[in-house]
Design an enzyme around this catalytic site. Structure first.
Site, mmCIF file in Angstrom:
data_model
loop_
_atom_site.group_PDB
_atom_site.id
_atom_site.type_symbol
_atom_site.label_atom_id
_atom_site.label_comp_id
_atom_site.label_asym_id
_atom_site.label_seq_id
_atom_site.Cartn_x
_atom_site.Cartn_y
_atom_site.Cartn_z
ATOM 1 N N TYR A 102 0.413 8.048 3.597
ATOM 2 C CA TYR A 102 2.279 7.568 3.415
ATOM 3 C C TYR A 102 2.978 9.314 3.692
ATOM 4 O O TYR A 102 3.631 9.158 4.147
ATOM 5 C CB TYR A 102 2.357 6.785 1.855
ATOM 6 N N GLU A 145 -2.412 -2.784 -1.303
ATOM 7 C CA GLU A 145 -3.418 -2.838 0.007
ATOM 8 C C GLU A 145 -4.979 -2.130 -1.548
ATOM 9 O O GLU A 145 -5.872 -2.714 -0.729
ATOM 10 C CB GLU A 145 -3.441 -1.168 0.532
#
Length: 404
Positions: A102, A145
């Site tokens: 990310y 997730e």
């Protein structure tokens, strides 16, 4: 992750993000194209996660631009995003996106905003607001997730990361599609899945890793999984699987994922499965599971270019003989040139065909997928035939796009 750890935007930052949505609408695809170029050129560790064909076609940049715009429009009421968040989470899980990915994405996205929109538009305040917005989105996705990864690892037969599966059978299904029957190399049980889901696959091709998703094409309850792969012209992964993977070889699989699954709340309604080309693969698992469970009519409609490329004709015929509540219709765009199975119709998909084959009144649960123009036609046709949008579901192979 505790809820208190999530990034929060100030009211001013929320206003800035919402105010800049029109700027991204005007230049969103150019921005995301530049973003991908930066990321893939400068961060080779993320290259396996992206399909170069989708980059070249523009599908990946369009999908990202759409996701960013949807998020920005609803940043103060994220519940309005609907199924988009679940779609993103499932795609990320299937490819094994990790928290460390990310920051790379965020850095490249913010740099692209500055370089594409320019300093006059992308002021320090605008960039900081978008940085905070991205941190919020990343926090939400990483948490969601993480919960899925934990659940998959803890479930019976489950695992985390890659697991080795052996190719126990490799079966040509048509001139273009080949099935791979996969069983765990460790001999252990496999994770159950929902019909319509897919697995992630990690391949090393000419020294480089690539990752792809493939639908599971047989119902759950077996010793392993089956995927059925179409050979794509120029497709790195599909050609590698067809030409260089043999029975006895091992492949690295990630656990099943995906939200394009049968809705149990509509189990009493007739099930209609409409597919084009290799879109048949998840509908096979759905049909098989519904037939084994019993209790509902199943209408299976498949479109293929011709008899040579149509797969699973024998399976469809066997189901039609075995299950009285199963009705199958096959359409070939081009007439047969041999004495093979004759289709129920020839030519392009038509409203008349679906009107004849679907349950009267449109009260059914319909699932469809295939090439984008095909799905756009099916969606219009289902509406014309009275099937509510809430009972018509579809999924893209690859990045999600708008069905206009």
């Amino acid at each position: 992750m505790n809820e208190l750890e999530f990034t929060v935007l100030t009211d001013t930052q929320l206003d800035i993000v919402k105010a800049t949505v029109p700027l991204l609408e005007n230049g969103g695809e150019a921005l995301t194209t530049h973003f991908y170029r930066l990321m893939l050129d400068e961060y080779p560790e993320v290259r396996p996660l992206f399909n170069r064909a989708h980059q070249a076609s523009g599908a990946q940049p369009r999908a990202l631009a759409n996701g960013i715009l949807m998020y920005a429009r609803h940043i103060d009421r994220l519940e309005a995003l609907g199924p988009l968040a679940a779609q993103i989470v499932n795609k990320h899980v299937a490819l094994q996106i990790q928290p460390g990915h990310y920051p790379i994405v965020g850095a490249c996205l913010l740099r692209a905003i500055r370089e594409v929109l320019g300093a006059e538009v992308a002021t320090d305040a605008v960039v900081e607001a978008w940085a905070q917005a991205y941190r919020q989105l990343a926090d939400l996705l990483i948490a969601a997730e993480g919960e899925v990864y934990d659940a998959l690892a803890q479930a019976p037969g489950g695992w985390r990361g890659a697991r080795q599966f052996r190719v126990v059978r490799k079966v040509p299904e048509s001139a273009e599609i080949t099935s791979f029957h996969l069983e765990p190399a460790d001999g252990g049980p496999v994770l159950a899945f929902e019909p319509g889901q897919y697995i992630g696959l990690s391949l090393i091709v000419d020294g480089e890793e690539i990752r792809r998703n493939y639908s599971l094409s047989a119902a759950p309850g077996r010793r392993g999984y089956r995927i059925s792969v179409k050979r794509e012209p120029g497709g790195v992964a599909s050609n590698y699987l067809h030409d260089r993977v043999a029975e006895g070889d091992t492949l690295s699989l990630f656990p099943p994922a995906g939200e394009f699954t049968l809705d149990g709340q509509e189990s009493g309604k007739p099930l209609v499965l409409i597919s084009g080309g290799v879109g048949i693969t998840p509908t096979l698992a759905m049909a098989e599971a519904a037939l084994e469970q019993g209790g509902r009519d199943v209408v299976f409609i498949h479109y293929a270019r011709n008899a040579q490329v149509q797969a699973f004709g024998g399976t469809i015929d066997a189901w039609a003989k075995r299950f009285p509540r199963f009705k199958a219709y096959v359409v070939h765009e081009h007439p047969a040139t041999d004495a093979g199975r004759r289709p129920d119709a020839t030519g392009r998909p038509s409203l008349a065909q679906l009107r004849q084959w679907l349950p009267a009144g449109g009260d059914c649960s319909a699932y469809f997928l295939g090439p984008k123009p095909f799905m756009a036609f099916v969606r219009r046709a289902l509406r014309e035939l009275g099937v509510p949008d809430s009972q018509a579901r579809y999924e893209f192979f690859g990045p999600a796009e708008a069905l206009n």
